[in-house]
Motif scaffolding. Structure first.
Motif, PDB file in Angstrom:
ATOM      1  N   VAL A 110       0.288  24.132  29.904  1.00  0.00           N
ATOM      2  CA  VAL A 110       1.683  24.305  30.479  1.00  0.00           C
ATOM      3  C   VAL A 110       2.675  24.488  29.648  1.00  0.00           C
ATOM      4  O   VAL A 110       3.514  25.495  29.663  1.00  0.00           O
ATOM      5  CB  VAL A 110       2.291  23.290  31.834  1.00  0.00           C
ATOM      6  CG1 VAL A 110       3.283  23.905  32.429  1.00  0.00           C
ATOM      7  CG2 VAL A 110       0.857  23.528  32.697  1.00  0.00           C
TER       8      VAL A 110
ATOM      9  N   THR B 229      -0.315  34.279  27.215  1.00  0.00           N
ATOM     10  CA  THR B 229       0.065  33.432  28.561  1.00  0.00           C
ATOM     11  C   THR B 229      -1.252  33.108  29.315  1.00  0.00           C
ATOM     12  O   THR B 229      -1.755  32.070  29.872  1.00  0.00           O
ATOM     13  CB  THR B 229       1.233  33.947  29.253  1.00  0.00           C
ATOM     14  OG1 THR B 229       2.451  33.969  28.687  1.00  0.00           O
ATOM     15  CG2 THR B 229       1.443  33.190  30.624  1.00  0.00           C
TER      16      THR B 229
ATOM     17  N   LEU C 134       5.053  27.926  28.635  1.00  0.00           N
ATOM     18  CA  LEU C 134       6.374  28.036  29.128  1.00  0.00           C
ATOM     19  C   LEU C 134       7.222  28.283  27.945  1.00  0.00           C
ATOM     20  O   LEU C 134       8.278  28.915  27.730  1.00  0.00           O
ATOM     21  CB  LEU C 134       6.737  26.892  29.918  1.00  0.00           C
ATOM     22  CG  LEU C 134       6.107  26.786  31.214  1.00  0.00           C
ATOM     23  CD1 LEU C 134       6.827  25.519  31.961  1.00  0.00           C
ATOM     24  CD2 LEU C 134       6.304  27.883  32.216  1.00  0.00           C
ATOM     25  N   SER C 135       7.031  27.667  26.712  1.00  0.00           N
ATOM     26  CA  SER C 135       7.837  27.601  25.541  1.00  0.00           C
ATOM     27  C   SER C 135       8.079  28.830  25.029  1.00  0.00           C
ATOM     28  O   SER C 135       9.530  29.118  24.686  1.00  0.00           O
ATOM     29  CB  SER C 135       7.186  26.773  24.441  1.00  0.00           C
ATOM     30  OG  SER C 135       7.150  25.342  24.701  1.00  0.00           O
TER      31      SER C 135
ATOM     32  N   ALA D 278      10.787  30.357  27.230  1.00  0.00           N
ATOM     33  CA  ALA D 278      12.230  29.695  27.171  1.00  0.00           C
ATOM     34  C   ALA D 278      12.657  30.042  25.867  1.00  0.00           C
ATOM     35  O   ALA D 278      14.164  30.373  25.878  1.00  0.00           O
ATOM     36  CB  ALA D 278      11.758  28.087  27.329  1.00  0.00           C
TER      37      ALA D 278
END
Length: 412
Positions: free
Chosen positions: A146, A251, A150-151, A154
């Motif tokens: 996860v 992803t 997400l990194s 972001a």
């Protein structure tokens, strides 16, 4: 086998602490590229600074991991995380500094907290019953999948939408916040012996060196992941597919990793750990090769998701193998060495692929990287087979000697 024993307040606290310590690691390479991309030679400079960060991790993990005191590692971990946060803060506060200064900050941010990964993984194992360690490692893999999914989004969103320095300032804040979580967790873990290495008093370094096959296979497992991440944009361009698909495809690979970790923890799996690791790592390589050979976006997507699913299972088996071959007191150091070996494998495969991209097609570079991964995997498996044979012979000799002594005692 279920996840019931893993669901507890302490494990939740551990998860929050781990996110604070690990998300900056996932953010760092891309954040460093965005930090300097507007400067002359920006992308090349960003790659050099990111390399300094990775070098800091590779060197810091084994050196600092071997110095951890199992009974009271909290102070050492806190100091490393604080210094790591200072490195990220320096990068965010002084983005226009000389490249050497930025590389120094990056190296500090990578090296100082590098032992935290191994220590937190060891601590997680102490928070659950022994029968649930596999599920705990699966939870860790899901959590990291996860984080890694997400990194990138972001970092890109903050760097482009706010300012290039913001992702690194966020990384500094996250890493600093993880320090407080350490005081909500146990102060240490069982060292398994007075010397902190093993009951026989073997030096930690010798014990760690004896586990080299596990590190080699672990490096192979992450090398194939690095291969797919670094060459995918060029491969898509070669196939006439929009480079923008690289983000969603990677992803999907991360989501596959989380799914694979979850499935792995649902039950016990047959076969020796080394055999399972061999099959899973070679299967991951096969998926990446399939993505390189078939020029269709749906096939590439499915192959990468399947590869991520298998790769997460391979890493879990490697961590379980370390628990088999290392005594408790050397486990955190062993995890740290594994972390460094995986980083080295990632860097080596990326360097090979980067060199080949100058003279060969991206698909050829992926095939060459897959061959290197297969060689590393088979080498590690062969080393584990030899080690198991030596251990078995040692046990047999010990039994024979014990029987001989017993017979002599009865005759006397």
């Amino acid at each position: 086998m279920t996840y019931r024993d893993v669901v507890s307040r302490q494990v939740l606290t551990w998860a929050c602490t781990a996110i604070g310590a690990r998300m900056p690691v996932a953010m760092a390479p891309l954040a460093l590229v965005f930090l300097v991309r507007e400067r002359p030679g920006g992308y090349s400079l960003g790659a050099v600074i990111a390399a300094a960060y990775v070098l800091g991790e590779i060197v810091g993990a084994p050196v600092l991991g071997m110095r951890l005191r199992p009974e009271r590692p909290r102070g050492q971990l806190a100091a490393g995380l604080v210094l790591g946060a200072a490195g990220f803060l320096g990068l965010g506060m002084f983005p226009g500094a000389h490249p050497v200064v930025l590389a120094g900050f990056a190296c500090l941010a990578g090296a100082a907290p590098a032992a935290a990964t191994g220590a937190l993984r060891t601590l997680l194992g102490s928070l659950v019953p022994e029968r649930s360690v596999a599920q705990a490692l699966s939870v860790e893999s899901i959590l990291m999948a996860v984080v890694w999914a997400l990194s990138p989004a972001a970092v890109a969103g903050l760097a482009l939408g706010v300012a290039a320095r913001v992702p690194l300032l966020l990384a500094a804040g996250l890493m600093a916040s993880s320090v407080g979580g350490l005081w909500l967790l146990p102060a240490g873990w069982d060292a398994g012996g007075a010397d902190g290495a093993d009951g026989a008093g073997a030096p930690v370094l010798r014990v760690l060196v004896g586990a080299w096959p596990v590190y080699v296979t672990g490096a192979a497992s992450l090398a194939v992941l690095g291969l797919s991440e670094l060459v995918l944009p060029a491969l898509l361009e070669q196939r006439g597919i929009g480079v923008g698909w690289s983000g969603p495809l990677l992803t999907g690979m991360a989501v596959g990793g989380g799914l694979g970790a979850f499935v792995h923890g649902l039950r016990g799996w047959p076969g020796l750990l080394r055999t399972r690791s061999l099959v899973l790592t070679l299967g991951t390589s096969a998926c990446v090769v399939l993505a390189a050979l078939i020029p269709a976006t749906p096939v590439i997507a499915v192959a990468l998701v399947a590869g991520g699913t298998l790769q997460s299972g391979a890493m879990i088996t490697r961590n379980l193998s370390l628990r088999e071959v290392l005594p408790p007191g050397a486990l955190a150091a062993g995890y740290s060495v594994m972390y460094a070996a995986a980083g080295a494998g990632y860097a080596a495969t990326g360097s090979l692929a980067g060199a080949l991209l100058k003279v060969a097609a991206p698909s050829t570079a992926i095939l060459a990287g897959a061959v290197l991964t297969a060689l590393l995997t088979v080498t590690g498996w062969w080393g584990e087979v030899r080690r198991a044979g030596r251990v078995a012979r040692g046990v047999d000799v010990a039994v024979v000697r014990s029987a001989a002594k017993s017979g002599a005692s009865k005759r006397s």
